[in-house]
Design an enzyme around this catalytic site. Structure first.
Site: not given
Lengths: 490, 473
Positions: A81, A156, A180
């Protein structure tokens, strides 16, 4: 020429082949890069893939293996990420304000994965600064859900979940501040683990809300989640909030039955307003756990209704300070021709941050302001302490909790972007876990009639990862969900 | 009407830790810009602070020296404001729960004992330095993250001179406690002050005016002097003062307004989620207390007792820890106490003052001084030669014995040599010789001086006097 589908392997399957010599890391990475080239134009899960660097890392891993080196992840490529620092790579948090920034160091979790031989092939898309539930808040691109390209992957860590689900990665790292990792895992049909606060060092994880953030793996099965956790977990002297608690052998906890396990269903998590199909799928999963030998009972988490409000106050307050450092002075984007520091700050930040990030900075600044601090921030901390106590009490009655991950399956792109409050409610079943600091995972538990995956959330007490991994594993091994692959985008 | 001033100080002290407060970077002074930095003290994304235990210990020791309550639980908070030389745009400080609360500092002012109460002592990180040019500013983050201890007094000082006496006593204590080197020229000690005036006899304090960032004791003194005059004049003319923050322009010797109360920052303090609360077990604090270094008064008493020094000598030597250290080391190298004391109090202090030097930077070593005093005691050299050699050692260093040999300064006691000098001195100064014979004692002193001059300071003065008397009989 059709390449062999090495990209569809789990991490532990790929490792077995690498060890047997059936596969080299270079073959694996070459296949993966081919698949990324082919699919990611549609999925848009990666912000950046440095092919040459990935192949160079793979060659080095193969060389090491030839020399007799062993590593728990030797030669395994991972997607990271965009919020985690990997030395030499960009780390923009999907924000314009960090354009041009290259990480000068490895996050501790990355350093530990690297020490075990993992490769870092690409930066996964995300909501800007991890603020969002759909990955639509990325400043650069909109990631699609591999199961339906018109739908969001969740957020997210949407890029991480999407590339794992689309077999553009064997596994990925995400971060989970209010759901997330778990929400995109549920929306994309993969496994997502949010470890106990303090279990994995946050050093090198660009902070959104420091008291809530945890790094977590997104994987194709529970065994991979256990393996990645094993490598990353443990005390780090560079993170004062990391726990000195010893790290158990997580793989050893994985068993195919749930005999003697007590599972609680928090009453407040099965409420009106939930999508009926999702609820029915989750109920089916609960019955499956019972069949595997678990004792099911109802428990109560009375303050659940206040969790979302509490979460947004605390998370935004911390974010307002954490994001103050993005000022254009030392790294990232700075406007030209500023007439004084204030002008430089306001214009750099106005240009660099997206709408949702600005909204949360303003909200956080407000709740910390003199005159409002007591009413908002202080009160939220009191509610948080009570929420935490509720969880402790619940775990006196059971070993783990079962809940849905989200009230719905993946929704359409743009469906909730106009209404931030509606968007925030996607986190209704996940935020209390972060506020309480406990651990939880999302495991696929079926599909809606539209073919969208649904996630089952297994919540454990602090440092109860062995328990939730065992529950997730027994459930996963007794159901066929892992075998299904999203195919329609191919 | 006459007015009374009420003054409070916030003293920022850089602690003498080897590394910064929240990372492992060194705290050396004077390194090339931005060479003592890392992701943590530069506020890079993802970096995290970890508190330096030595900084916590030094702050607690300070609290123990002034009788503060040491809080078993304290915490770090974020103080939010934007400034280019502050990497995170928040400063990690302590707000609600400082390490030390209360306490007091005793000191002498105009020969009277004074006590000023302290409000709190807390720990925070220093910021970097902005170097302003005409068209751009440059930033040096070497200082960012240095541990900074803030000592806050009650507004119980009443004059610039008293504030100065307080600061000198505080500095003396901090140097003695090995808390901070307190080098003002290196910015180890910086001050904010608050000052108000009220009519003599009034109960309530006047309107508080703050003056920020004074780097010298003279600056504190002059800023206070100016503020008191300014405020007194304003009130005396029937005016009113507004609560505000001012800065001191040292070139012009005046303060000027920075911002009024309504423009004050809202710092939005909240507990730093990256740093767990600091818990201090009572046993740990007790163990630290037992290792407290000797304080000035105790050392003064010990110098008297242990070495039989006069009270005056002990006081002068103990006033500066490093001078007292030099003295005791000289004794360890074999010098006699009173001789060492005399030479340090006179020659050493004279040359230190003349060259504006710190004793830690002089070239003369305690062992060189001890050797010099031994040569003097054994009458190998004269006092006059010793002074010359001391000055050379002070300036250039070296060994006393080597210097004496090199310069041929061994004292001359050989009868024939001395007699030759005496005859010559008398021959050249017949009038003085006559004066002495006529009963003028002072003439003898003059003649001794002449002999010493002829000998280049090497003649044994006692023998010269004996020989002169014999010669003039």
């Amino acid at each position: 020429m059709t390449l062999p589908a090495w990209n569809e392997l789990t991490v532990h399957e790929a490792l077995a082949r690498l060890e047997q010599g059936d596969l080299t890391s270079q073959e694996l990475v070459t296949t993966l890069l081919g698949v990324i080239r082919e699919r990611d134009q549609q999925i848009q899960g990666y912000l950046e893939v440095d092919e040459a660097d990935a192949l160079r890392q793979a060659a080095a891993a193969d060389q090491l293996r030839k020399q007799g080196h062993k590593g728990q992840l030797l030669g395994i490529p991972l997607a990271i990420k965009d919020v985690l620092n990997v030395q030499g790579q960009s780390c923009r948090c999907a924000s314009h304000i960090l354009e041009g920034y290259r990480a000068p160091y490895d996050a501790t979790a990355v350093e530990r994965l690297r020490a075990e031989g993992a490769l870092f092939v690409g930066r996964a898309n995300m909501d800007e600064f991890a603020m969002g539930s759909t990955t639509e808040n990325s400043a650069f691109q909109v990631t699609r859900n591999p199961w339906d390209l018109q739908r969001v992957p969740g957020g997210s860590s949407g890029g991480s979940a999407a590339v794992v689900a689309a077999d553009e990665a064997l596994a990925a790292l995400g971060s989970d501040t209010g759901g997330s990792v778990r929400l995109p895992a549920a929306f994309c049909g993969c496994v997502g683990l949010k470890p106990t606060y303090g279990r994995i060092s946050r050093y090198g994880l660009t902070a959104f809300a420091s008291s809530l953030d945890q790094i977590g793996p997104l994987t194709k099965d529970i065994r991979d989640a256990a393996l990645l956790l094993q490598v990353m977990a443990g005390h780090d002297e560079r993170d004062a909030t990391s726990s000195p608690q010893p790290v158990p052998d997580y793989a050893a906890a994985l068993r195919k039955d749930l005999a003697g396990i007590k599972l609680g269903l928090p009453r407040e998590y099965f409420i009106a307003g939930m999508d009926a199909e999702v609820e029915q799928i989750v109920q089916q999963a609960i019955r499956q756990c019972e069949q595997l030998g678990a004792a099911i009972s109802e428990v109560s988490l009375p303050l659940t209704a206040f969790a979302v409000a509490t979460y947004y106050i605390i998370a935004c307050a911390e974010a307002s300070a954490n994001l103050a450092r993005f000022d254009g002075v030392r790294y990232g984007q700075r406007v030209k021709d500023a007439i004084d520091p204030l002008d430089m700050y306001t214009r750099s930040r106005a240009a660099g941050f997206g709408t949702e990030v600005k909204r949360r900075i303003i909200l956080g600044t407000y709740v910390l302001s003199s005159g409002y601090y007591e009413a908002y921030y202080c009160r939220a901390q009191k509610v948080r302490a009570r929420l935490r106590a509720d969880f402790v009490k619940a775990f006196q009655q059971c070993d783990a909790l079962l809940t849905p991950v989200a009230p719905t399956a993946a929704f359409r792109l743009g469906e909730k972007t106009a209404d931030p409050l509606q968007m925030y409610l996607s986190d209704i079943f996940t935020v209390a876990v972060n506020l309480s600091g406990v651990c939880a995972l999302s495991v696929p538990c079926g599909f809606t009639s539209a073919g969208l995956p649904v996630g089952l959330q297994v919540v454990g007490p602090a440092f109860g990862e062995e328990t939730i991994l065992r529950v997730g594993y027994a459930y996963e091994q007794s159901t066929p969900w892992l075998e299904r692959k999203p195919g329609r985008f191919l | 009407m006459s007015y009374l001033a009420d003054i409070g100080l916030e003293v920022h002290v850089q602690l003498q830790t080897r590394t910064k407060l929240f990372c492992g970077c060194r705290t050396d002074f004077g390194a090339a810009p931005n060479t003592l930095v890392c992701p943590v003290c530069l506020g890079y994304p993802g970096s995290l602070p970890v508190a330096n235990q030595e900084a916590i210990r030094l702050t607690v020791l300070t609290g123990l020296m002034v009788g503060s309550r040491i809080n078993s639980l304290s915490s770090f908070d974020r103080k939010n404001y934007f400034y280019p030389d502050m990497p995170k745009n928040y400063q990690i400080s302590q707000y609600n729960q400082p390490l030390c609360s209360g306490g007091a500092l005793d000191f002498d002012f105009q020969d009277q004992p004074r006590t000023v109460r302290l409000r709190r002592i807390h720990l925070e990180e220093d910021v970097g330095k902005s170097i302003h040019g005409s068209r751009q500013s440059r930033l040096d983050f070497n200082r960012a993250g240095h541990p900074l201890m803030e000592i806050v007094t009650e507004p119980e000082l009443h004059s610039p001179a008293e504030a100065l006496a307080f600061l000198l006593a505080l500095k003396q204590m901090l140097v003695y406690g090995q808390i901070s080197p307190c080098n003002l020229e290196e910015g180890n000690l910086r001050c904010d002050l608050n000052c108000s005036v009220r009519p003599e006899g009034a109960e309530r304090l006047g309107t508080k005016i703050e003056v920020k960032n004074l780097n010298t004791f003279k600056g504190v003194h002059d800023a206070l002097q100016h503020e008191i005059e300014r405020q007194t004049a304003a009130l005396g003319a029937g005016g009113k003062l507004v609560q505000e923050t001012r800065r001191f322009d040292s070139a012009r010797g005046v303060t000027e307004s920075m911002r009024i109360k309504e423009e004050e920052h809202d710092y939005r303090y909240f507990p730093d989620p990256d740093l767990p609360s600091v818990t201090l077990a009572a046993e740990l604090v007790k163990a630290w207390a037992e290792l407290l270094p000797e304080m000035p008064r105790a050392r003064c008493a010990r110098l008297e007792r242990e070495y039989g020094l006069p009270a005056y000598d002990a006081q002068v030597l103990a006033a500066d820890k490093h001078i007292a250290d030099f003295f005791e080391e000289t004794l360890r190298q074999g010098a006699k106490a009173k001789a060492a004391s005399n030479w340090i109090m006179t020659e050493m202090m004279h040359l230190l003052a003349k060259s504006e030097m710190d004793i830690r930077r002089v070239k003369i070593t305690p062992s060189a001084l001890a050797d010099l005093l031994k040569l003097l005691d054994a009458q190998t050299i004269t006092a006059a030669s010793a002074k010359t050699i001391f000055a050379i050692l002070f300036e250039k260093g070296g060994e006393a014995v080597t210097l004496v040999a090199q310069l041929g300064m061994e004292q001359v006691s050989a009868e024939d040599t001395l007699e030759r000098w005496v005859r010559e001195a008398v021959a050249r100064n017949p009038k003085s010789a006559d004066d002495y014979r006529a009963g003028k004692e002072a003439a003898l002193k003059f003649l001794i001086g002449q002999v010493m001059r002829l000998s280049g300071g090497k003649a044994n003065p006692q023998r010269v006097q004996d020989l002169l008397k014999k010669q003039l009989e």
